[in-house]
Design an enzyme around this catalytic site. Structure first.
Site, PDB file in Angstrom:
ATOM      1  CG  ASP A   1      -1.973   1.090   1.137  1.00 58.21           C
ATOM      2  OD1 ASP A   1      -2.957   0.879   0.420  1.00 58.21           O
ATOM      3  OD2 ASP A   1      -1.797   2.149   1.765  1.00 58.21           O
ATOM      4  CG  LEU A   2       1.586   3.367  -3.466  1.00 56.05           C
ATOM      5  CD1 LEU A   2       1.363   4.186  -4.722  1.00 56.05           C
ATOM      6  CD2 LEU A   2       3.044   2.981  -3.335  1.00 56.05           C
TER       7      LEU A   2
ATOM      8  CG  ASP B   1      -3.281   3.651  -2.146  1.00 50.73           C
ATOM      9  OD1 ASP B   1      -2.691   4.254  -1.238  1.00 50.73           O
ATOM     10  OD2 ASP B   1      -4.382   3.063  -1.977  1.00 50.73           O
TER      11      ASP B   1
END
Length: 524
Positions: A403-404, A446
């Site tokens: 996950d960003l 994301d």
């Protein structure tokens, strides 16, 4: 008159004719031939896939055996280092030294411990009583390297010592200050190394061997007394000299064709080679060819029989048109049946358009249109396929949930166009940080995931940390700080099903975010 005859002759010239029966028989052959070609291509593709799988299994086996052998040699080297610095040896208590070495031998693959001086004289030998006269060392030429370099030396095969059987030696320098005063050596018999290879049960017909740096066989799982000390077959000997790891088709020392893979140990410099018999693939290939041939014969026979029946019926139908034609010639009313003809060009065009639309629909169904990575549907299918393979082979694999961090700030500050650019850049970095055999996917927003084939927990963590570092670098034109958090799940420890592995990876990802983000966490 001559011109008239020529014109008349041209009028009575008839085109070449063929019977309806002949045309239908040719049509049968034309229809069956593509199917036969497709079946042959399918058989060949299956053969290629099976051969690639065998090569993959053999390289995994070679790596595994190399790792097992490295662990054993690491233990032997640790024992040598301990004895080289033992108080008994420093005090010159050879009896105490031999007793300590004898206790250590019970847990190692060594045959004996030998202490030699610079001239190659044996000062102590665990297979001889203390004080007994001992011969010169059987590997004195290579032992001299210990005194010159002050570093451990792994010798090749040599004869002599306590017996005439070939052996190898691992030599450790004994230091007094900065000076090498003795060489502490362990004698390792090839059958001990073969016993290490035998700890991994090989399928029937498979063979594994250990080659030294010169391509000499130092251990073998089959017919070891016959081949130990000989050079490997030329093709394999050349390959291991040129590459650290690879695969090739060759023959065993007995002359049996095999698919061979090899992997060189960075610790010892030895190469472990594993061979799988070609019959594993060729037997299935010959069986498939036989079935294709039988199927083709059956199809041709059935098609010819049906074509002959159809030709007879069509011939009868055409002959039934004679009466209507005569009636037409006599001016009587003729009731002719209607017919419909499909335009081949239109059908072909429609099929081509349908094929293009289907291909695009399939691509959109399996790949993310923004990043080009596979989507959740295809990623799940690939994980399920790897699950089936891993449950049969016992090999691990890992799933990374990614996950960003800070991605929402990019959209809020720079807009969604900048956010899309960050996602595409992250996908490119992700693809560059993993192997070609691994799979990266965008699950949505994301959120990303990576399938690491053949990776254990340690390997998966190394890849995950590399991804965190790569994805946390600044993105062009973006002021907001973007990083990555990664959760790791490994089969079979983390779960045995797709759902369990994905859930464990997500749990580890949430843990990474709770621990401060920009980090890697495992589910255990």
């Amino acid at each position: 008159m001559a011109d008239g005859r020529n014109i008349a002759g041209a009028r009575v010239r008839r085109p070449r004719r063929y019977s309806m029966r002949t045309g239908l028989l040719a049509l049968v052959v034309a229809c069956i031939a593509p199917a036969l070609v497709v079946a042959s291509v399918a058989v060949y593709e299956r053969y290629v896939v099976q051969k690639e799988r065998i090569f993959r299994d053999t390289i995994f086996l070679a790596r595994n055996l190399s790792a097992i052998l490295d662990r054993e040699l690491t233990g032997v080297e640790a024992g040598l280092q301990m004895l080289a610095s033992s108080p008994d040896l420093r005090a010159g208590d050879l009896a105490g030294f031999q007793e300590r070495a004898g206790e250590l031998m019970r847990f190692q693959i060594v045959d004996s411990y030998v202490l030699t001086d610079r001239e190659g004289r044996q000062l102590a030998h665990t297979q001889a009583p203390v004080g007994e006269a001992l011969p010169m060392s059987g590997a004195s030429a290579e032992l001299a390297r210990v005194f010159h370099t002050g570093a451990p030396v792994l010798t090749g095969l040599f004869g002599g010592g306590a017996s005439d059987s070939p052996a190898l030696a691992l030599c450790m320098p004994v230091l007094r200050g900065d000076k090498v005063v003795y060489s502490l050596n362990v004698r390792i018999l090839p059958e001990r190394i073969g016993g290490v290879l035998g700890r991994r049960s090989l399928p029937d017909g498979w063979v594994a061997a250990v080659l030294d740096g010169a391509g000499t066989i130092v251990a073998r799982t089959r017919d070891a007394p016959r081949f130990v000390g000989q050079k490997a077959v030329p093709a394999l000997a050349r390959a291991v000299q040129q590459e650290k790891e690879g695969s090739l088709e060759t023959v065993t020392k007995e002359g049996a064709p095999v698919y061979t893979a090899f992997s060189r140990s960075s610790l010892s410099g030895w190469t472990v080679a594993a061979g799988a018999p070609m019959s594993l693939v060729t037997t299935d290939l010959y069986r498939a060819i036989a079935w294709v041939a039988l199927g083709a014969l059956f199809a041709v026979g059935l098609g010819l029989w049906l074509a002959l029946r159809l030709a007879n019926r069509l011939t009868s139908a055409v002959q039934g048109l004679v009466a209507p034609a005569l009636a037409l010639g006599k001016g009587r009313a003729v009731d002719l049946p209607g017919t419909r003809v499909k335009e081949v060009a239109e059908v072909g065009g429609a099929l081509q358009r349908a094929s293009r639309m289907l291909a695009r629909a399939q691509h959109l169904a399996h790949y993310d249109p923004l990043t080009g990575l596979c989507n959740r549907v295809l990623f799940s299918e690939l994980v399920l396929r790897e699950l089936a393979v891993a449950q049969r082979s016992g090999e691990p694999f890992a799933i990374l949930a990614i996950d960003l961090d800070g991605f929402k700030a990019v959209n809020d500050t720079h807009g969604h166009a900048a956010g899309d650019a960050v996602l595409k850049e992250a996908a490119e970095r992700m693809a560059g940080a993993i192997r070609v055999s691994d799979v990266a996917a965008r699950l949505g927003g994301d959120e990303f995931a990576v399938l690491l084939i053949g990776a254990n927990r340690e390997n998966a963590r190394l890849v995950a940390e590399a991804l965190v570092e790569s994805l946390s670098q600044p993105y062009p034109g973006v002021r907001a700080a973007v990083s990555a958090s990664v959760g790791v799940a490994v089969f079979p420890q983390s779960g045995m099903t797709l759902r369990q592995l994905l859930e464990r990876a997500d749990v580890a990802l949430y843990k990474a975010k709770e621990q401060g983000k920009r980090r890697v966490e495992s589910d255990l």
